[in-house]
Design an enzyme around this catalytic site. Structure first.
Site, PDB file in Angstrom:
ATOM      1  N   LYS A  90     -48.464  44.302  21.585  1.00 43.23           N
ATOM      2  CA  LYS A  90     -47.944  43.339  20.603  1.00 43.23           C
ATOM      3  C   LYS A  90     -48.525  41.941  20.838  1.00 43.23           C
ATOM      4  O   LYS A  90     -48.980  41.285  19.893  1.00 43.23           O
ATOM      5  CB  LYS A  90     -46.410  43.307  20.657  1.00 43.23           C
ATOM      6  N   ARG A 108     -33.366  30.396  18.143  1.00 41.89           N
ATOM      7  CA  ARG A 108     -34.096  30.303  19.421  1.00 41.89           C
ATOM      8  C   ARG A 108     -34.712  28.919  19.613  1.00 41.89           C
ATOM      9  O   ARG A 108     -35.098  28.258  18.650  1.00 41.89           O
ATOM     10  CB  ARG A 108     -35.169  31.404  19.478  1.00 41.89           C
ATOM     11  N   LYS A 156     -33.995  35.363  24.558  1.00 40.28           N
ATOM     12  CA  LYS A 156     -34.954  36.242  23.885  1.00 40.28           C
ATOM     13  C   LYS A 156     -34.417  36.573  22.487  1.00 40.28           C
ATOM     14  O   LYS A 156     -33.578  35.853  21.958  1.00 40.28           O
ATOM     15  CB  LYS A 156     -35.180  37.499  24.728  1.00 40.28           C
ATOM     16  N   GLY A 158     -40.789  35.495  17.764  1.00 43.79           N
ATOM     17  CA  GLY A 158     -40.910  34.268  18.564  1.00 43.79           C
ATOM     18  C   GLY A 158     -42.366  33.949  18.865  1.00 43.79           C
ATOM     19  O   GLY A 158     -42.760  32.780  18.909  1.00 43.79           O
ATOM     20  N   ASP A 191     -39.870  41.150  29.593  1.00 43.83           N
ATOM     21  CA  ASP A 191     -39.442  42.007  28.469  1.00 43.83           C
ATOM     22  C   ASP A 191     -38.908  43.371  28.936  1.00 43.83           C
ATOM     23  O   ASP A 191     -38.370  44.128  28.130  1.00 43.83           O
ATOM     24  CB  ASP A 191     -40.612  42.249  27.509  1.00 43.83           C
ATOM     25  N   ARG A 233     -30.203  38.801  26.052  1.00 40.46           N
ATOM     26  CA  ARG A 233     -30.394  40.161  26.595  1.00 40.46           C
ATOM     27  C   ARG A 233     -29.593  40.397  27.867  1.00 40.46           C
ATOM     28  O   ARG A 233     -29.149  41.522  28.107  1.00 40.46           O
ATOM     29  CB  ARG A 233     -31.881  40.423  26.884  1.00 40.46           C
ATOM     30  N   SER A 275     -43.406  30.339  30.206  1.00 39.04           N
ATOM     31  CA  SER A 275     -43.521  30.875  28.852  1.00 39.04           C
ATOM     32  C   SER A 275     -44.969  30.941  28.387  1.00 39.04           C
ATOM     33  O   SER A 275     -45.635  29.915  28.208  1.00 39.04           O
ATOM     34  CB  SER A 275     -42.718  30.002  27.878  1.00 39.04           C
ATOM     35  N   ARG A 321     -35.684  45.776  21.858  1.00 33.71           N
ATOM     36  CA  ARG A 321     -35.800  46.325  23.215  1.00 33.71           C
ATOM     37  C   ARG A 321     -34.453  46.856  23.724  1.00 33.71           C
ATOM     38  O   ARG A 321     -34.406  47.800  24.506  1.00 33.71           O
ATOM     39  CB  ARG A 321     -36.398  45.291  24.170  1.00 33.71           C
TER      40      ARG A 321
HETATM   41  C1  S3P Z   1     -45.018  36.738  24.652  1.00 34.05           C
HETATM   42  C2  S3P Z   1     -44.486  35.985  25.669  1.00 34.05           C
HETATM   43  C3  S3P Z   1     -43.148  36.224  26.246  1.00 34.05           C
HETATM   44  C4  S3P Z   1     -42.610  37.598  25.872  1.00 34.05           C
HETATM   45  C5  S3P Z   1     -42.807  37.903  24.418  1.00 34.05           C
HETATM   46  C6  S3P Z   1     -44.293  37.889  24.071  1.00 34.05           C
HETATM   47  C7  S3P Z   1     -46.357  36.404  24.145  1.00 34.05           C
HETATM   48  O1  S3P Z   1     -42.256  35.244  25.734  1.00 34.05           O
HETATM   49  O2  S3P Z   1     -41.236  37.680  26.191  1.00 34.05           O
HETATM   50  O3  S3P Z   1     -42.290  39.192  24.104  1.00 34.05           O
HETATM   51  O4  S3P Z   1     -46.944  37.227  23.408  1.00 34.05           O
HETATM   52  O5  S3P Z   1     -46.863  35.326  24.489  1.00 34.05           O
HETATM   53  P1  S3P Z   1     -42.051  33.806  26.458  1.00 34.05           P
HETATM   54  O6  S3P Z   1     -43.267  33.025  26.274  1.00 34.05           O
HETATM   55  O7  S3P Z   1     -40.866  33.210  25.762  1.00 34.05           O
HETATM   56  O8  S3P Z   1     -41.753  34.128  27.890  1.00 34.05           O
END
Ligand code: S3P
Length: 435
Positions: free
Chosen positions: A21, A121, A343, A93, A316, A347, A164, A391
């Site tokens: 993803k 969020r 998230k 997100g 995740d 979660r 992040s 999830r």
């Molecule tokens: C992601 C970063 C993570 C992850 C999300 C995908 C990404 O989030 O939890 O499912 O693709 O950069 P955070 O940046 O909030 O940790």
């Protein structure tokens, strides 16, 4: 709603896991601002990724879908057009935080919206550093909906205060179109798919490690060159199958072409600590990302005490790891799960509440999760509350394979955000899910 029932003959065979993803989002964003034609194969066509794709179509990028490939005709860093209406990002997100960064340094106004979960969020974590670069972004309470007045930004040097990858990536995308040298320092190493892909598209990006911190420097305004991408399969989606196989007797499973990027393969390390039988074979590179084939077998798992450092490389995966821990021989503690609370749902709270519904003794102290496994569980409430979190829905579908009573996974359509064929794939290797 999905009903998940006990299985008796294990999880067996080989299953094709869809494209990663995180890499799929970046495989649309980066080619869209490059010069030339990029062909992307094995892209994940889930709701989250389709929202990113339609955002770029709204901004005038020609994207064709031909059989299992998508073809993106990029025309450079400043080729995006002002969208005629708001860009709706659903539950995603990643789309939101990466686009806020990218659009802040474009030369038009854009409006981003999302579903109820995404609109609750925190976006301040990406807006604050962008404001330091001179961005103009309007929102109430630093949440979606937001309006971005794209304009010329100034480079900054900034230490990212939260672990992040979305924030880091949003900032890098803003810096690509900003004259001068932008520097971002990561105290907490997070997934690095953006950096890996940008290097291969010819960005002026330099990465150094100093005093255990990662220093990322970008010289902006360098045009990117299109490249073909073959998206590896998603480790986070694989984790549901891995754990289903590990906790059910008579199980043997093969998963091929799985991305095991070290910045996010904590789940494999955690499960190995729990004495999981996972054989990682045939390691190779695909578009500079490490992939491997995994052979998994039913295992007698032990409990594990994971520190907060682990959370950064597997954030995740805590919903499904909690299911593994529920069938281990000894208790587990997962520490420092602060980020898990913001998230797609809270979660940490939902894992705890749903474990209790399944009869698993569990506690949350501060931001640490304790799980005390047992040989037999009696369900106190068979309704699994997902709050539309994909999830949580998939993790408790796996839980159902070991319980004597059926579990009802509510709002299970949310699984489409990341894994549209989950139901079919899970049943194809021995799962018993009924729609
Ligand atoms: C992601 C970063 C993570 C992850 C999300 C995908 C990404 O989030 O939890 O499912 O693709 O950069 P955070 O940046 O909030 O940790």
């Amino acid at each position: 709603m999905l009903i998940s029932s006990k299985i008796y003959n294990g999880i067996n065979g080989e299953v094709e896991i869809p494209g990663d993803k995180s890499i799929s989002h970046r495989s649309i964003i980066i080619p869209s601002i490059s010069n030339g034609v990029s062909e992307v194969s094995n892209i994940l066509k889930s709701e989250d990724v389709l929202h990113t794709m339609s955002a770029f179509k709204q901004m005038g990028v020609k994207i064709e879908e031909v059989k299992d490939k998508i073809i993106i005709y990029g025309q450079g860093l400043n080729s995006l057009k002002e969208p005629s209406k708001e860009i709706y990002l659903g539950n995603s997100g990643t789309s939101a935080r990466l686009l806020i960064g990218l659009l802040s340094s474009q030369n038009f106004i854009s409006n981003l919206t999302g579903d109820i979960s995404l609109s609750s969020r925190p976006m301040g974590r990406i807006m604050d550093p962008l404001n330091l670069m001179g961005a103009k972004i309007d929102s109430v309470d630093n949440k979606l909906p937001i309006r971005i007045f794209g304009q010329k930004l100034n480079p900054i040097s900034y230490t990212v205060p939260v672990p992040s990858a979305q924030v880091k990536s949003g900032l890098i995308l803003a810096a690509l179109n900003t004259e001068g040298i932008s520097k971002f320092i990561e105290k907490d190493i997070t997934r690095d798919h953006t950096e890996i892909m940008l290097e291969s598209f010819g960005a002026n990006i330099d990465i150094k490690e100093e005093n255990k911190y990662k220093h990322i420097s970008i010289i902006g305004k360098k045009e990117l060159t299109a490249k073909n991408i073959n998206v590896p399969s998603d480790l986070s989606s694989s984790a549901f199958f891995i754990v289903a196989c590990l906790i059910n007797k008579n199980s043997k499973l093969t998963l091929k072409n799985i991305n095991i990027n070290p910045s996010r393969n904590g789940i494999l390390r955690a499960l190995k600590k729990m004495k999981a039988k996972i054989d990682i074979k045939n390691k190779r590179f695909l578009n500079n990302e490490i992939v491997a084939d995994l052979n998994i077998e039913y295992s007698k798992l032990e409990g594990v005490d994971l520190d907060k450092e682990m959370a950064k490389s597997m954030i995740d995966e805590y919903p499904i790891l909690s299911i593994a821990a529920s069938f281990a021989e000894t208790p587990s503690i997962f520490r420092g799960l602060t980020e898990l609370k913001i998230k797609e749902s809270n979660r940490l709270e939902l894992i705890y509440q749903n474990l209790i519904r399944c009869g698993v003794k569990s506690e949350v102290k501060d931001d640490d999760l304790y799980i005390y496994p047992n040989n037999e569980y009696s369900i106190t409430d068979s309704n699994i509350i997902t709050k539309f979190d994909h999830r949580i829905a998939m993790a408790f579908s796996v839980m159902g394979t070991r319980l004597n009573e059926n579990l009802k996974i509510l709002e299970s359509e949310c699984i489409n955000t990341s894994f549209p064929n989950f139901f079919k794939s899970f049943n194809s290797v021995g799962g018993k899910l009924i729609e």
